[in-house]
Design a protein around this motif. Structure first.
Motif, PDB file in Angstrom:
ATOM      1  N   ASP A   1       0.830  -1.215   0.000  1.00 10.51           N
ATOM      2  CA  ASP A   1       0.000   0.000   0.000  1.00 10.51           C
ATOM      3  C   ASP A   1       0.863   1.264   0.000  1.00 10.51           C
ATOM      4  OD1 ASP A   1      -2.210  -1.615   0.043  1.00 10.51           O
ATOM      5  OD2 ASP A   1      -2.628  -1.358   2.186  1.00 10.51           O
ATOM      6  N   GLU A   2       1.897   1.265   0.844  1.00 11.29           N
ATOM      7  CA  GLU A   2       2.771   2.443   0.927  1.00 11.29           C
ATOM      8  C   GLU A   2       3.512   2.666  -0.386  1.00 11.29           C
ATOM      9  OE1 GLU A   2       2.903   4.788   3.110  1.00 11.29           O
ATOM     10  OE2 GLU A   2       1.404   3.762   4.314  1.00 11.29           O
ATOM     11  N   LEU A   3       4.045   1.589  -0.957  1.00 11.53           N
ATOM     12  CA  LEU A   3       4.772   1.710  -2.227  1.00 11.53           C
ATOM     13  C   LEU A   3       3.839   2.196  -3.323  1.00 11.53           C
ATOM     14  CD1 LEU A   3       6.874  -1.579  -2.067  1.00 11.53           C
ATOM     15  CD2 LEU A   3       7.781   0.747  -1.932  1.00 11.53           C
ATOM     16  N   GLY A   4       2.595   1.712  -3.274  1.00 12.17           N
ATOM     17  CA  GLY A   4       1.605   2.080  -4.288  1.00 12.17           C
ATOM     18  C   GLY A   4       1.221   3.547  -4.244  1.00 12.17           C
ATOM     19  N   ARG A   5       1.538   4.210  -3.152  1.00 10.40           N
ATOM     20  CA  ARG A   5       1.238   5.645  -3.056  1.00 10.40           C
ATOM     21  C   ARG A   5       2.320   6.506  -3.691  1.00 10.40           C
ATOM     22  NH1 ARG A   5       0.299   6.543   3.115  1.00 10.40           N
ATOM     23  NH2 ARG A   5       0.139   8.694   2.446  1.00 10.40           N
ATOM     24  N   LEU A   6       3.445   5.894  -4.061  1.00 11.46           N
ATOM     25  CA  LEU A   6       4.534   6.655  -4.670  1.00 11.46           C
ATOM     26  C   LEU A   6       4.179   6.993  -6.111  1.00 11.46           C
ATOM     27  CD1 LEU A   6       7.536   4.503  -3.381  1.00 11.46           C
ATOM     28  CD2 LEU A   6       6.735   6.675  -2.453  1.00 11.46           C
TER      29      LEU A   6
ATOM     30  N   LYS B   1       0.821  -3.265  -9.554  1.00 12.92           N
ATOM     31  CA  LYS B   1       1.681  -4.394  -9.937  1.00 12.92           C
ATOM     32  C   LYS B   1       3.130  -4.148  -9.550  1.00 12.92           C
ATOM     33  CE  LYS B   1      -0.600  -6.903 -13.604  1.00 12.92           C
ATOM     34  NZ  LYS B   1      -0.862  -6.892 -15.039  1.00 12.92           N
ATOM     35  N   SER B   2       3.619  -2.920  -9.832  1.00 17.55           N
ATOM     36  CA  SER B   2       5.003  -2.588  -9.469  1.00 17.55           C
ATOM     37  C   SER B   2       5.167  -2.614  -7.964  1.00 17.55           C
ATOM     38  CB  SER B   2       5.383  -1.208  -9.981  1.00 17.55           C
ATOM     39  OG  SER B   2       5.121  -1.106 -11.339  1.00 17.55           O
ATOM     40  N   ALA B   3       4.183  -2.107  -7.239  1.00 19.12           N
ATOM     41  CA  ALA B   3       4.259  -2.080  -5.776  1.00 19.12           C
ATOM     42  C   ALA B   3       4.440  -3.492  -5.245  1.00 19.12           C
ATOM     43  CB  ALA B   3       3.000  -1.443  -5.201  1.00 19.12           C
TER      44      ALA B   3
END
Ligand SMILES: [Zn+2]
Length: 199
Positions: free
Chosen positions: A11-16, A22-24
């Motif tokens: 979730d945190e990575l997906g906010r970048l 998929k990348s997250a």
């Protein structure tokens, strides 16, 4: 989808910016499989950057003191200011070695769709810098896309009445692109061939 910590990380990575779901997920599982020391280095770098780096009080570039390296360099000319959107654009222009003046980082570009107006950018700060009459030329080096052009036009109109030359980077940069993706030869030529758009 996943349990606790893994899902939190995804979730945190997906906010970048630029990181889709998929990348997250891919990055999260890469980190899970990586050496603890490597992950710690990444975590330290994240915390370090928040603790040590701030924005230069003069130009808005990233800095580790009140003023950035470029603003504190006495060998650079105070007579020319290159206006860019983001700190990464400063790096791109520096790579060309064509420019020995100062910078002003706006913090973005005018973008009505994303609700970014002139007041959201460091335009007031730019005008303050121009007020003492030392600056002879402002080079508008915003990105060669719709938002960058709109921002350059807006600034040219604003600076127009002041006794300052306003120039825009020459064409030849990939249109619709981002300044940072131009190679240094192309960007260097665009600098040399900049055209006066005001005064
Ligand atoms: Zn600075």
């Amino acid at each position: 989808m996943y349990e606790g910590a893994v899902q939190d990380l995804i979730d945190e990575l997906g906010r970048l910016p630029g990181v889709g779901p998929k990348s997250a997920q891919r990055i999260a599982f890469h980190l899970l499989a990586a050496d603890a020391a490597d992950v710690r280095r990444l975590a330290d770098a994240l915390l370090e950057v928040k603790a040590r780096v701030r924005f230069c009080e003069i130009c808005g570039n990233v800095a580790e003191a009140e003023r950035c390296r470029i603003c504190s360099d006495p060998r650079r000319s105070d007579e020319v200011i290159c206006v860019v959107e983001e700190p990464k654009d400063v790096v791109a222009v520096e790579r060309t070695r064509e420019f020995r003046g100062r910078y002003h980082v706006l913090g973005g570009a005018i973008n009505p769709i994303e609700n970014v107006g002139p007041d959201d950018l460091r335009i007031k700060e730019l005008l303050t810098r121009l007020a003492d009459g030392r600056v002879q030329e402002v080079i508008l080096a915003t990105d060669p896309n719709v938002e960058g052009e709109a921002t350059a036009t807006y600034l040219a109109r604003l600076i127009g009445p002041m006794a300052i030359t306003v120039s825009r980077l020459a064409s030849g940069l990939p249109v619709g692109g981002d300044l940072e993706y131009a190679d240094e030869v192309t960007l260097g030529r665009a600098f040399e061939g900049r055209r006066v758009v005001g005064r």
